[in-house]
Design a protein around this motif. Structure first.
Motif, PDB file in Angstrom:
ATOM      1  N   ILE A 153       8.970  -4.902  -5.228  1.00  0.00           N
ATOM      2  CA  ILE A 153       7.916  -5.841  -5.597  1.00  0.00           C
ATOM      3  C   ILE A 153       7.698  -6.766  -4.401  1.00  0.00           C
ATOM      4  N   PHE A 154       6.470  -6.846  -3.928  1.00  0.00           N
ATOM      5  CA  PHE A 154       6.237  -7.703  -2.765  1.00  0.00           C
ATOM      6  C   PHE A 154       4.828  -8.263  -2.763  1.00  0.00           C
ATOM      7  N   ILE A 155       4.685  -9.334  -2.011  1.00  0.00           N
ATOM      8  CA  ILE A 155       3.399 -10.007  -1.848  1.00  0.00           C
ATOM      9  C   ILE A 155       3.018  -9.932  -0.381  1.00  0.00           C
ATOM     10  N   LYS A 156       1.762  -9.578  -0.158  1.00  0.00           N
ATOM     11  CA  LYS A 156       1.227  -9.549   1.201  1.00  0.00           C
ATOM     12  C   LYS A 156       0.229 -10.689   1.386  1.00  0.00           C
ATOM     13  N   ASP A 157       0.289 -11.279   2.554  1.00  0.00           N
ATOM     14  CA  ASP A 157      -0.710 -12.246   3.001  1.00  0.00           C
ATOM     15  C   ASP A 157      -1.392 -11.574   4.184  1.00  0.00           C
ATOM     16  N   GLY A 158      -2.579 -11.055   3.961  1.00  0.00           N
ATOM     17  CA  GLY A 158      -3.203 -10.217   4.979  1.00  0.00           C
ATOM     18  C   GLY A 158      -2.410  -8.921   5.072  1.00  0.00           C
ATOM     19  N   ASP A 159      -1.933  -8.602   6.274  1.00  0.00           N
ATOM     20  CA  ASP A 159      -1.130  -7.393   6.468  1.00  0.00           C
ATOM     21  C   ASP A 159       0.365  -7.668   6.439  1.00  0.00           C
ATOM     22  N   ALA A 160       0.760  -8.928   6.337  1.00  0.00           N
ATOM     23  CA  ALA A 160       2.177  -9.294   6.411  1.00  0.00           C
ATOM     24  C   ALA A 160       2.808  -9.442   5.031  1.00  0.00           C
ATOM     25  N   ILE A 161       4.001  -8.883   4.857  1.00  0.00           N
ATOM     26  CA  ILE A 161       4.766  -9.084   3.632  1.00  0.00           C
ATOM     27  C   ILE A 161       5.454 -10.444   3.734  1.00  0.00           C
ATOM     28  N   VAL A 162       5.175 -11.317   2.772  1.00  0.00           N
ATOM     29  CA  VAL A 162       5.692 -12.689   2.823  1.00  0.00           C
ATOM     30  C   VAL A 162       6.676 -13.002   1.707  1.00  0.00           C
ATOM     31  N   ALA A 163       6.789 -12.123   0.723  1.00  0.00           N
ATOM     32  CA  ALA A 163       7.766 -12.293  -0.353  1.00  0.00           C
ATOM     33  C   ALA A 163       8.146 -10.909  -0.862  1.00  0.00           C
ATOM     34  N   TYR A 164       9.412 -10.778  -1.275  1.00  0.00           N
ATOM     35  CA  TYR A 164       9.909  -9.457  -1.657  1.00  0.00           C
ATOM     36  C   TYR A 164      11.073  -9.594  -2.643  1.00  0.00           C
ATOM     37  N   ALA A 165      11.168  -8.639  -3.545  1.00  0.00           N
ATOM     38  CA  ALA A 165      12.329  -8.488  -4.430  1.00  0.00           C
ATOM     39  C   ALA A 165      12.411  -7.027  -4.833  1.00  0.00           C
ATOM     40  N   ARG A 166      13.623  -6.603  -5.148  1.00  0.00           N
ATOM     41  CA  ARG A 166      13.754  -5.259  -5.688  1.00  0.00           C
ATOM     42  C   ARG A 166      14.358  -5.362  -7.080  1.00  0.00           C
ATOM     43  N   VAL A 167      13.915  -4.481  -7.964  1.00  0.00           N
ATOM     44  CA  VAL A 167      14.347  -4.457  -9.357  1.00  0.00           C
ATOM     45  C   VAL A 167      14.871  -3.056  -9.627  1.00  0.00           C
ATOM     46  N   TYR A 168      16.062  -2.992 -10.235  1.00  0.00           N
ATOM     47  CA  TYR A 168      16.667  -1.675 -10.446  1.00  0.00           C
ATOM     48  C   TYR A 168      17.510  -1.671 -11.717  1.00  0.00           C
ATOM     49  N   PRO A 169      17.705  -0.464 -12.293  1.00  0.00           N
ATOM     50  CA  PRO A 169      18.494  -0.361 -13.519  1.00  0.00           C
ATOM     51  C   PRO A 169      19.953  -0.714 -13.257  1.00  0.00           C
ATOM     52  N   ALA A 170      20.549  -1.451 -14.198  1.00  0.00           N
ATOM     53  CA  ALA A 170      21.959  -1.822 -14.072  1.00  0.00           C
ATOM     54  C   ALA A 170      22.516  -2.188 -15.435  1.00  0.00           C
ATOM     55  N   ASP A 171      23.605  -1.571 -15.811  1.00  0.00           N
ATOM     56  CA  ASP A 171      24.324  -1.907 -17.054  1.00  0.00           C
ATOM     57  C   ASP A 171      23.419  -1.981 -18.281  1.00  0.00           C
ATOM     58  N   GLY A 172      22.571  -0.987 -18.459  1.00  0.00           N
ATOM     59  CA  GLY A 172      21.707  -0.941 -19.630  1.00  0.00           C
ATOM     60  C   GLY A 172      20.517  -1.875 -19.569  1.00  0.00           C
ATOM     61  N   GLY A 173      20.338  -2.568 -18.476  1.00  0.00           N
ATOM     62  CA  GLY A 173      19.209  -3.480 -18.296  1.00  0.00           C
ATOM     63  C   GLY A 173      18.648  -3.324 -16.903  1.00  0.00           C
ATOM     64  N   VAL A 174      18.213  -4.413 -16.345  1.00  0.00           N
ATOM     65  CA  VAL A 174      17.714  -4.400 -14.972  1.00  0.00           C
ATOM     66  C   VAL A 174      18.374  -5.523 -14.178  1.00  0.00           C
ATOM     67  N   SER A 175      18.390  -5.341 -12.886  1.00  0.00           N
ATOM     68  CA  SER A 175      18.928  -6.348 -11.987  1.00  0.00           C
ATOM     69  C   SER A 175      17.899  -6.637 -10.901  1.00  0.00           C
ATOM     70  N   PHE A 176      17.852  -7.891 -10.493  1.00  0.00           N
ATOM     71  CA  PHE A 176      16.982  -8.290  -9.386  1.00  0.00           C
ATOM     72  C   PHE A 176      17.862  -8.513  -8.164  1.00  0.00           C
ATOM     73  N   GLY A 177      17.415  -8.043  -7.032  1.00  0.00           N
ATOM     74  CA  GLY A 177      18.200  -8.225  -5.820  1.00  0.00           C
ATOM     75  C   GLY A 177      17.315  -8.349  -4.598  1.00  0.00           C
ATOM     76  N   ARG A 178      17.930  -8.805  -3.532  1.00  0.00           N
ATOM     77  CA  ARG A 178      17.256  -8.957  -2.248  1.00  0.00           C
ATOM     78  C   ARG A 178      15.969  -9.773  -2.387  1.00  0.00           C
ATOM     79  N   VAL A 179      16.031 -10.837  -3.164  1.00  0.00           N
ATOM     80  CA  VAL A 179      14.867 -11.699  -3.359  1.00  0.00           C
ATOM     81  C   VAL A 179      14.731 -12.588  -2.130  1.00  0.00           C
ATOM     82  N   VAL A 180      13.559 -12.556  -1.524  1.00  0.00           N
ATOM     83  CA  VAL A 180      13.377 -13.276  -0.264  1.00  0.00           C
ATOM     84  C   VAL A 180      11.911 -13.700  -0.108  1.00  0.00           C
ATOM     85  N   THR A 181      11.724 -14.859   0.472  1.00  0.00           N
ATOM     86  CA  THR A 181      10.399 -15.302   0.876  1.00  0.00           C
ATOM     87  C   THR A 181      10.453 -15.657   2.356  1.00  0.00           C
ATOM     88  N   ALA A 182       9.371 -15.408   3.012  1.00  0.00           N
ATOM     89  CA  ALA A 182       9.301 -15.709   4.447  1.00  0.00           C
ATOM     90  C   ALA A 182       9.102 -17.196   4.656  1.00  0.00           C
TER      91      ALA A 182
END
Length: 83
Positions: free
Chosen positions: A47-76
């Motif tokens: 999951i990410f947000i672009k400002d023009g051609d640049a990625i300025v925010a990002y997170a990854r979401v993945y299955p974990a323990d019967g639910g989901v986990s968010f990781g590598r959440v970052v903003t520029a």
């Protein structure tokens, strides 16, 4: 603009920008020793947000323990130029 993609849907440019942003924040700025990229990238939704051609925010979401986990959440930093 907001994007939600699987690993295989990412363009090579998007993948490069994501890894560069994650490295700049987690490895360089925070001095964390992490294995990045890792195998979770292959199964995650990117999951990410672009400002023009640049990625300025990002997170990854993945299955974990019967639910989901968010990781590598970052903003520029406001003055992020990707350099």
């Amino acid at each position: 603009m907001l994007f939600d993609k699987t690993f295989s849907q990412l363009t090579t440019t998007e993948l490069f920008q994501i890894y560069r942003l994650r490295a700049a924040v987690f490895i360089v700025a925070q001095s964390r020793v992490v294995q990045d990229p890792d195998d979770v990238d292959l199964i995650a939704r990117h999951i990410f947000i672009k400002d023009g051609d640049a990625i300025v925010a990002y997170a990854r979401v993945y299955p974990a323990d019967g639910g989901v986990s968010f990781g590598r959440v970052v903003t520029a930093a406001k003055d992020w130029a990707g350099n």
